[in-house]
Design an enzyme around this catalytic site. Structure first.
Site, PDB file in Angstrom:
ATOM      1  N   SER A   1       0.822  -1.208   0.000  1.00  0.00           N
ATOM      2  CA  SER A   1       0.000   0.000   0.000  1.00  0.00           C
ATOM      3  C   SER A   1       0.866   1.273   0.000  1.00  0.00           C
ATOM      4  CB  SER A   1      -0.946  -0.038   1.206  1.00  0.00           C
ATOM      5  OG  SER A   1      -1.936   0.951   1.103  1.00  0.00           O
TER       6      SER A   1
ATOM      7  N   ASP B   1       9.873   6.164 -10.101  1.00  0.00           N
ATOM      8  CA  ASP B   1       9.470   6.816 -11.347  1.00  0.00           C
ATOM      9  C   ASP B   1      10.201   8.139 -11.568  1.00  0.00           C
ATOM     10  OD1 ASP B   1       7.813   4.744 -11.951  1.00  0.00           O
ATOM     11  OD2 ASP B   1       5.946   5.890 -11.872  1.00  0.00           O
TER      12      ASP B   1
ATOM     13  N   LYS C   1      -0.583  -4.301  -3.237  1.00  0.00           N
ATOM     14  CA  LYS C   1      -1.854  -3.790  -2.713  1.00  0.00           C
ATOM     15  C   LYS C   1      -2.089  -2.411  -3.337  1.00  0.00           C
ATOM     16  CE  LYS C   1      -5.163  -2.878   0.492  1.00  0.00           C
ATOM     17  NZ  LYS C   1      -5.415  -1.460   0.261  1.00  0.00           N
TER      18      LYS C   1
END
Length: 247
Positions: A103, A114, A128
């Site tokens: 999560s 990224d 998740k």
């Protein structure tokens, strides 16, 4: 929690992204910077997640501005969570993850990956990538239902997949050693201690697997490989250990 190791290399562990974790992280980071921080390892292994705002506030120490994550409902409507008024750091950062990083940990690691603000080290995370809504019921209970899925800033799906590390390393101690090598630590000293090891005289609850036979000590090949900057794997076809340099 966190420590400064020899050479100005810092370590901060985030157990959960609770409501106060962002302030605790800020205080610890400022403390390390004041001591002359040259590289930072952020450990979110076994971290199940927490509040998105907390993740955003911590990520803002490294990402000046941009999208933390995309959230999309079943109609495909995108409602991105943005980072504003953030900052950047001049030192290298490594994020440690494992299969129980979930999560919020995946939101943090995915965004840092990224934006190329950190190298992610460890094993593929839990996967998740869903957002739940809590609906109170008249009988005092609640209904928890999935309303959205989230994606990384570059649109990578997380749910059921997880975050794939830049450098895959199995087992806790080799992961830790590799992380410190990646932020610039060259000379690494490890000593066994009760309930763990001393790495550069700082205690970590990571066992050092070794055996003693006829006065000789044999240490696990993954630990030795991590100390040498190598990656080892078992080649089933040739029934032997293979090694290669980490990228």
């Amino acid at each position: 929690s966190g420590e400064m190791l020899a050479g100005g290399y810092g370590y901060i562990k985030i157990d959960t992204f609770s409501s106060g974790a962002d302030k605790a992280f800020t205080d610890k980071l400022e403390e390390l910077v004041e001591q002359g921080l040259n590289g930072l390892v952020v450990d979110v292994r076994n971290n199940p997640g927490g509040y998105v705002d907390t993740v955003s506030n911590i990520a803002a120490h490294f990402i000046e501005e941009g999208i933390l994550m995309h959230t999309r409902d079943k109609q495909g409507k995108d409602d991105p969570v943005k980072i504003k008024r953030g900052s950047e750091v001049a030192f290298p950062v490594v994020i440690l993850v494992n299969e129980l990083s979930a999560s919020g940990s995946e939101v943090f690691a995915g965004a840092m990956q990224d934006y190329k603000k950190a190298v992610v080290v460890g094993t593929q995370t839990y996967g998740k990538g869903s957002v739940q809504s809590i609906i109170p019921l008249q009988n005092g209970g609640v209904l928890k239902t999935t309303v959205q899925q989230y994606l990384t800033p570059n649109g990578r799906q997380v749910d059921g997949i997880g975050i794939v590390p830049d450098v895959t390393v199995s087992e806790a101690l080799p992961q830790l050693i590799t992380a410190f090598r990646k932020v610039g630590m060259e000379d690494i000293t490890i000593r066994t201690q009760t309930n763990g090891v001393l790495l550069q005289d700082v205690h970590f609850r990571h066992p050092l697997p070794y055996i003693e036979r006829e006065g000789r000590y044999y240490v696990h090949s993954r630990v030795l490989a991590a100390l040498s900057g190598l990656h080892v794997s078992w080649d089933r076809s040739f029934q032997q250990v293979r090694s290669e340099e980490h990228t």
